[in-house]
Design a protein around this motif. Structure first.
Motif, PDB file in Angstrom:
ATOM      1  N   THR A  62       0.845  -1.188   0.000  1.00  0.00           N
ATOM      2  CA  THR A  62       0.000   0.000   0.000  1.00  0.00           C
ATOM      3  C   THR A  62       0.884   1.243   0.000  1.00  0.00           C
ATOM      4  N   VAL A  63       0.275   2.389  -0.253  1.00  0.00           N
ATOM      5  CA  VAL A  63       0.976   3.668  -0.186  1.00  0.00           C
ATOM      6  C   VAL A  63       0.093   4.673   0.555  1.00  0.00           C
ATOM      7  N   TYR A  64       0.732   5.711   1.076  1.00  0.00           N
ATOM      8  CA  TYR A  64       0.018   6.825   1.690  1.00  0.00           C
ATOM      9  C   TYR A  64       0.032   8.004   0.741  1.00  0.00           C
ATOM     10  N   LEU A  65      -1.136   8.602   0.554  1.00  0.00           N
ATOM     11  CA  LEU A  65      -1.286   9.798  -0.258  1.00  0.00           C
ATOM     12  C   LEU A  65      -1.893  10.892   0.607  1.00  0.00           C
ATOM     13  N   ARG A  66      -1.636  12.147   0.212  1.00  0.00           N
ATOM     14  CA  ARG A  66      -2.193  13.295   0.932  1.00  0.00           C
ATOM     15  C   ARG A  66      -2.767  14.266  -0.083  1.00  0.00           C
ATOM     16  N   PRO A  67      -3.884  14.931   0.223  1.00  0.00           N
ATOM     17  CA  PRO A  67      -4.444  15.902  -0.712  1.00  0.00           C
ATOM     18  C   PRO A  67      -3.404  16.970  -1.086  1.00  0.00           C
ATOM     19  N   PRO A  68      -3.398  17.444  -2.329  1.00  0.00           N
ATOM     20  CA  PRO A  68      -2.404  18.426  -2.777  1.00  0.00           C
ATOM     21  C   PRO A  68      -2.352  19.708  -1.937  1.00  0.00           C
ATOM     22  N   ASN A  69      -3.479  20.144  -1.390  1.00  0.00           N
ATOM     23  CA  ASN A  69      -3.510  21.379  -0.596  1.00  0.00           C
ATOM     24  C   ASN A  69      -3.458  21.115   0.899  1.00  0.00           C
ATOM     25  N   GLY A  70      -3.015  19.924   1.294  1.00  0.00           N
ATOM     26  CA  GLY A  70      -2.941  19.573   2.704  1.00  0.00           C
ATOM     27  C   GLY A  70      -4.179  18.824   3.156  1.00  0.00           C
ATOM     28  N   GLY A  71      -4.081  18.235   4.302  1.00  0.00           N
ATOM     29  CA  GLY A  71      -5.195  17.461   4.848  1.00  0.00           C
ATOM     30  C   GLY A  71      -4.713  16.104   5.318  1.00  0.00           C
ATOM     31  N   CYS A  72      -5.652  15.264   5.654  1.00  0.00           N
ATOM     32  CA  CYS A  72      -5.338  13.937   6.199  1.00  0.00           C
ATOM     33  C   CYS A  72      -4.875  12.982   5.103  1.00  0.00           C
ATOM     34  N   GLU A  73      -3.843  12.225   5.427  1.00  0.00           N
ATOM     35  CA  GLU A  73      -3.375  11.177   4.517  1.00  0.00           C
ATOM     36  C   GLU A  73      -4.387  10.043   4.480  1.00  0.00           C
ATOM     37  N   TRP A  74      -4.358   9.299   3.372  1.00  0.00           N
ATOM     38  CA  TRP A  74      -5.142   8.073   3.301  1.00  0.00           C
ATOM     39  C   TRP A  74      -4.267   6.990   2.704  1.00  0.00           C
ATOM     40  N   GLU A  75      -4.626   5.765   2.976  1.00  0.00           N
ATOM     41  CA  GLU A  75      -3.874   4.607   2.504  1.00  0.00           C
ATOM     42  C   GLU A  75      -4.661   3.929   1.392  1.00  0.00           C
ATOM     43  N   THR A  76      -3.958   3.516   0.355  1.00  0.00           N
ATOM     44  CA  THR A  76      -4.609   2.852  -0.770  1.00  0.00           C
ATOM     45  C   THR A  76      -3.675   1.778  -1.322  1.00  0.00           C
ATOM     46  N   PRO A  77      -4.204   0.754  -1.971  1.00  0.00           N
ATOM     47  CA  PRO A  77      -3.339  -0.283  -2.549  1.00  0.00           C
ATOM     48  C   PRO A  77      -2.385   0.307  -3.594  1.00  0.00           C
ATOM     49  N   ALA A  78      -1.146  -0.132  -3.562  1.00  0.00           N
ATOM     50  CA  ALA A  78      -0.144   0.352  -4.517  1.00  0.00           C
ATOM     51  C   ALA A  78      -0.556   0.043  -5.951  1.00  0.00           C
ATOM     52  N   SER A  79      -1.303  -1.006  -6.147  1.00  0.00           N
ATOM     53  CA  SER A  79      -1.740  -1.386  -7.495  1.00  0.00           C
ATOM     54  C   SER A  79      -2.823  -0.462  -8.040  1.00  0.00           C
ATOM     55  N   GLU A  80      -3.360   0.417  -7.190  1.00  0.00           N
ATOM     56  CA  GLU A  80      -4.468   1.292  -7.577  1.00  0.00           C
ATOM     57  C   GLU A  80      -4.043   2.743  -7.781  1.00  0.00           C
ATOM     58  N   ILE A  81      -2.743   3.009  -7.941  1.00  0.00           N
ATOM     59  CA  ILE A  81      -2.314   4.384  -8.175  1.00  0.00           C
ATOM     60  C   ILE A  81      -1.703   4.520  -9.560  1.00  0.00           C
ATOM     61  N   GLN A  82      -1.846   5.724 -10.118  1.00  0.00           N
ATOM     62  CA  GLN A  82      -1.292   6.058 -11.429  1.00  0.00           C
ATOM     63  C   GLN A  82      -0.657   7.434 -11.341  1.00  0.00           C
TER      64      GLN A  82
END
Length: 54
Positions: A22-42
Motif C-alpha cells: 500500500t501507499v500513503y497519499l495526501r491531498p495536494p492542498n494539505g489534509g489527512c493522509e489516506w492509505e490505498t493499494p499500490a496497485s491502484e495508483i497512477q
C-alpha cells in the motif's frame, strides 16, 4: 498520484506497512493522509506536460 480505487488525486507520502503493498497519499492542498493499494495508483502529469503531449 491518481488513486483509482477512491477516485482521488494526492501527493505520494510513502509506503504503507500492511500485509499487502500500500501507499500513503495526501491531498495536494494539505489534509489527512489516506492509505490505498499500490496497485491502484497512477502518475498524474502536470498541466504543462499534458499540453506538450496534446
Amino acid at each position: 498520484m491518481r488513486d483509482t480505487k477512491h477516485g482521488l488525486t494526492g501527493l505520494y507520502m510513502g509506503p504503507g506497512y500492511g500485509k499487502y503493498p500500500t501507499v500513503y497519499l495526501r491531498p495536494p492542498n494539505g489534509g489527512c493522509e489516506w492509505e490505498t493499494p499500490a496497485s491502484e495508483i497512477q502518475p498524474v502529469l502536470p498541466a504543462a506536460q499534458l499540453e506538450q503531449l496534446g
